[in-house]
Scaffold this active site. Structure first.
Site, PDB file in Angstrom:
ATOM      1  N   GLU A   1     -10.663   0.814  -3.545  1.00 55.15           N
ATOM      2  CA  GLU A   1     -10.085   1.297  -2.286  1.00 55.15           C
ATOM      3  C   GLU A   1      -8.803   2.053  -2.584  1.00 55.15           C
ATOM      4  O   GLU A   1      -8.524   2.398  -3.735  1.00 55.15           O
ATOM      5  CB  GLU A   1      -9.811   0.113  -1.349  1.00 55.15           C
ATOM      6  CG  GLU A   1      -8.918  -0.940  -1.968  1.00 55.15           C
ATOM      7  CD  GLU A   1      -8.770  -2.193  -1.125  1.00 55.15           C
ATOM      8  OE1 GLU A   1      -9.325  -2.223  -0.014  1.00 55.15           O
ATOM      9  OE2 GLU A   1      -8.099  -3.129  -1.580  1.00 55.15           O
TER      10      GLU A   1
ATOM     11  N   ASP B   1       0.833  -1.212   0.000  1.00 50.30           N
ATOM     12  CA  ASP B   1       0.000   0.000   0.000  1.00 50.30           C
ATOM     13  C   ASP B   1       0.862   1.255   0.000  1.00 50.30           C
ATOM     14  O   ASP B   1       0.554   2.254   0.649  1.00 50.30           O
ATOM     15  CB  ASP B   1      -0.939   0.021   1.211  1.00 50.30           C
ATOM     16  CG  ASP B   1      -1.679  -1.291   1.416  1.00 50.30           C
ATOM     17  OD1 ASP B   1      -2.070  -1.910   0.407  1.00 50.30           O
ATOM     18  OD2 ASP B   1      -1.860  -1.703   2.578  1.00 50.30           O
TER      19      ASP B   1
END
Length: 520
Positions: A208, A43
Site C-alpha cells: 500500500e 503515513d
C-alpha cells in the site's frame, strides 16, 4: 514565505537521552537522533521546494485536517498550517473513528503545491495552494470510489500525468495491488482505469502507500509492505510507467528495535544528498517519524545502514545531519499553549468537523473559552467537541487551569485522555454544587464534592502511556489513586486535551475558561 513560530527547545533539554518531554532530535553538535518527531504523524509525505521542506500526514477523522509542517534541515520541524478545514462530507459532523483522511501525497508542480488524499469511503481528492502556509483550495473530488486509498501523482517529462493508488481491503475487498491510472494534467480527474502494476502477495503482502518518483529515466514506486507494525519498505522500478516493475526491499527492521520501518518520502537536498522519512509504529504514541540517510547503489536507494551485508538497509538511531542546509534553531512542533494568540494553536484538533462557536479566544484575554456542547451518555469517544493534540513524547506531564462557570446542573469541563479507551478528570455541576470526578470509559473511579470553580488539573503520562491524575485547589496537588493505561485510537495514537459538555441540551449552558495547557 513566512511561517508560524515553533516551540524552541530550552537549553536544559539539550542532549536528553530518554523519551521524556521535550523529545530533542537535534543534538546541537551536527548530529540528530531518531525519531525526529516523537508524535503521531502517520503515513507522512515530504517534498523539497528550493531550500524548504514540507510535510503532510494522515489526519483521519480529526479537524482541521492534513497538517502541513515545515523544516529547513529535515530534522527540526514546526506546524505551519492545515490544508483542510473540514472533511468533505456531511457524515463527518459526527465522530467517524478510522475514517476520514488517510495517507496523502504532497507535490510541487506548475507553480503551486498539491496534496492528493483519500477518504476511503468516498474517494480521492485534491487540494492546492500557492503558499503552503496560506489558503488551500476547497477539496475537489478527483475520483469517486469506495476503497481507493493512498494516491500519489506524477507529471511526466512530456506533460502527461498519472496517479498511482492502492486499495483498502476493508472497503474494496482488494488488497496487495497497486494501480497506475492516467490523469488529466490539471489533476482534476482520472482518464481511465490504467493497469495493476504490481501484485505479489506471497512476497509483499499488504502492499500500500505508494509514492511516485522519476529519476534517471526510471519510474520508481516506493511502497510499504508487510503491515504497519512489522512491515518493510519496498521500491519498484521500471522504464515504462505501466511496468513491468522489478522490486527490491531497501529497508527492514533487521537487528534493530525499530519495527515496521516504512511508508514515507524519498527526498533530495540542494547539494545532492538523499534522505528517507518514514514512520515506526509505537503503539499508544502512534506512528512516529524517523529520518534515514540514503545511498544510491546500482539504481536502487539503500536506506539506513546495511549492518549485516545482505543488501538491505536497517534504521539508524544516530546520524550526522543533512549537510549544506540552512542552520536554524532547535525546534519541535508546537505543544504548550498560553492562549495568547487570537487563533487556536495549530497543534489542536477536534474529533470531527467543528464549528467556530465551540470556542473563543477573545472573550477573555489570554484564556481559551469553551462553550459546553450538547452530549448524552458518558461515552466521550463519540463526542466531536473534544479539543485534543498528540502525545509529544514517551513520558510527559500535561497541566491546565480551569475556571468553571456553569449555568445549570449537567454541565462539565475538564481534561481528557482519548483513544479507544478514555479517561476524563473534570468538574461537574450537580444540584449540590461542583463535583470533581475521574471517569474511565464512563465509569466513575473517583469523586470529591464541594470543589470551588477554579481548579488545576494535571496528568502525568509515564512509560507505555500509563496516566496518573492530580488536582489542586490551593496550590498543593493531590494525586488520585487510580492509574489509567492509555490506549491508541483507531489508526491513531492516543491524544490529550480539554473539553466542555452540556448534558441538558434543552437549557442554555455557561462556559469553561482555560488559562493555559502546558506540557512539561
Amino acid at each position: 514565505m513566512s511561517f508560524a513560530s515553533a516551540t524552541s527547545i530550552p537549553p536544559a533539554a539539550a542532549g536528553r537521552a530518554d523519551g521524556a518531554y521535550p523529545w530533542t532530535p537535534d543534538q546541537g553538535d551536527g548530529t540528530f537522533r531518531n525519531p525526529i518527531i516523537y508524535a503521531d504523524y502517520s503515513d507522512l509525505d515530504v517534498i523539497r521546494h528550493g531550500g524548504d521542506f514540507f510535510m503532510t500526514a494522515s489526519s483521519f477523522n480529526c479537524t482541521p485536517g492534513l497538517p502541513v509542517l515545515h523544516s529547513k534541515d529535515l530534522v527540526n520541524w514546526t506546524l505551519i498550517n492545515h490544508a483542510v478545514k473540514s472533511l468533505p462530507h456531511p457524515r463527518y459532523a459526527e465522530v467517524q473513528p478510522g475514517c476520514g483522511i488517510w495517507a496523502p501525497a504532497i507535490r510541487f508542480h506548475a507553480g503551486k503545491f498539491w496534496i492528493f488524499f483519500p477518504t476511503p469511503d468516498e474517494g480521492i481528492y485534491v487540494t492546492t495552494a500557492n503558499d503552503p502556509a496560506g489558503q488551500w483550495s476547497t477539496p475537489h473530488l478527483v475520483q469517486e470510489g469506495k476503497g481507493l486509498i493512498d494516491p500519489c501523482p506524477l507529471w511526466d517529462d512530456d506533460g502527461s500525468a498519472y496517479l498511482v493508488h492502492a486499495y483498502a481491503n476493508s472497503r474494496a475487498g482488494i488488497r496487495h495491488r497497486l494501480r497506475v491510472r492516467p490523469m488529466a494534467p490539471d489533476g482534476l480527474q482520472l482518464l481511465g482505469e490504467g493497469q495493476i502494476v504490481f501484485h505479489d502477495p506471497d512476497r509483499h503482502p499488504a502492499l500500500e502507500g505508494p509514492k511516485f518518483l522519476k529519476k534517471d529515466g526510471w519510474y520508481y514506486i516506493l511502497a510499504p509492505a508487510g503491515g504497519v507494525e512489522t512491515g518493510w519498505q519496498v521500491v519498484l522500478r521500471s522504464r515504462n510507467i505501466y511496468g513491468p516493475y522489478e522490486d527490491k526491499i531497501v529497508l527492514e527492521q533487521g537487528s534493530t528495535a525499530i519495527n515496521g520501518p516504512h511508508q514515507g518520502a524519498l527526498v533530495d537536498t540542494p547539494n545532492g544528498e538523499w534522505w528517507f522519512l518514514h514512520f515506526q509504529d509505537a503503539g499508544v504514541y502512534g506512528r512516529i517519524t524517523h529520518l534515514q540517510p540514503v545511498q544510491w547503489q546500482d539504481g536502487w536507494p539503500l536506506m539506513g545502514a546495511d549492518q549485516d551485508g545482505n543488501g538491505i538497509g536497517e534504521p539508524v538511531l544516530h546520524c550526522a545531519k543533512p549537510s549544506g542546509l540552512a542552520a536554524g534553531g532547535r525546534i519541535i512542533p508546537q505543544t504548550s499553549d498560553e492562549f495568547d494568540s487570537p487563533r487556536l494553536g495549530l497543534q489542536w484538533q477536534w474529533q470531527a468537523n467543528h464549528q467556530e462557536q465551540w470556542c473563543k479566544l477573545d472573550a477573555r484575554r489570554s484564556w481559551l473559552r469553551l462553550y459546553p456542547q450538547p452530549a448524552s451518555g458518558e461515552d466521550l469517544t463519540r463526542v466531536p467537541n473534544l479539543l485534543l493534540q498528540k502525545f509529544p513524547a514517551r513520558s510527559f506531564a500535561f497541566e491546565t487551569l480551569l475556571e468553571f462557570s456553569p449555568d445549570h446542573p449537567g454541565e462539565e469541563a475538564g481534561l481528557v485522555v482519548m483513544g479507544q479507551s478514555c479517561a476524563a478528570l473534570a468538574l461537574r455541576r450537580d444540584a449540590a454544587g461542583n463535583q470533581l470526578v475521574l471517569r474511565v470509559d464512563g465509569a466513575q473511579k473517583f469523586a470529591r464534592d464541594g470543589l470551588p470553580g477554579v481548579v488545576k488539573l494535571r496528568v502525568e503520562v509515564g512509560e507505555g502511556g500509563v496516566c496518573v491524575f492530580h488536582f489542586a485547589t490551593d496550590g498543593q496537588f493531590v494525586q488520585i489513586p487510580h492509574a489509567f493505561p492509555a490506549r491508541r485510537g483507531t489508526w491513531m495514537g492516543a491524544k490529550i486535551g480539554v473539553y466542555a459538555l452540556n448534558r441538558q441540551p434543552q437549557v442554555p449552558a455557561g462556559h469553561a475558561d482555560f488559562d493555559y495547557c502546558r506540557f512539561s
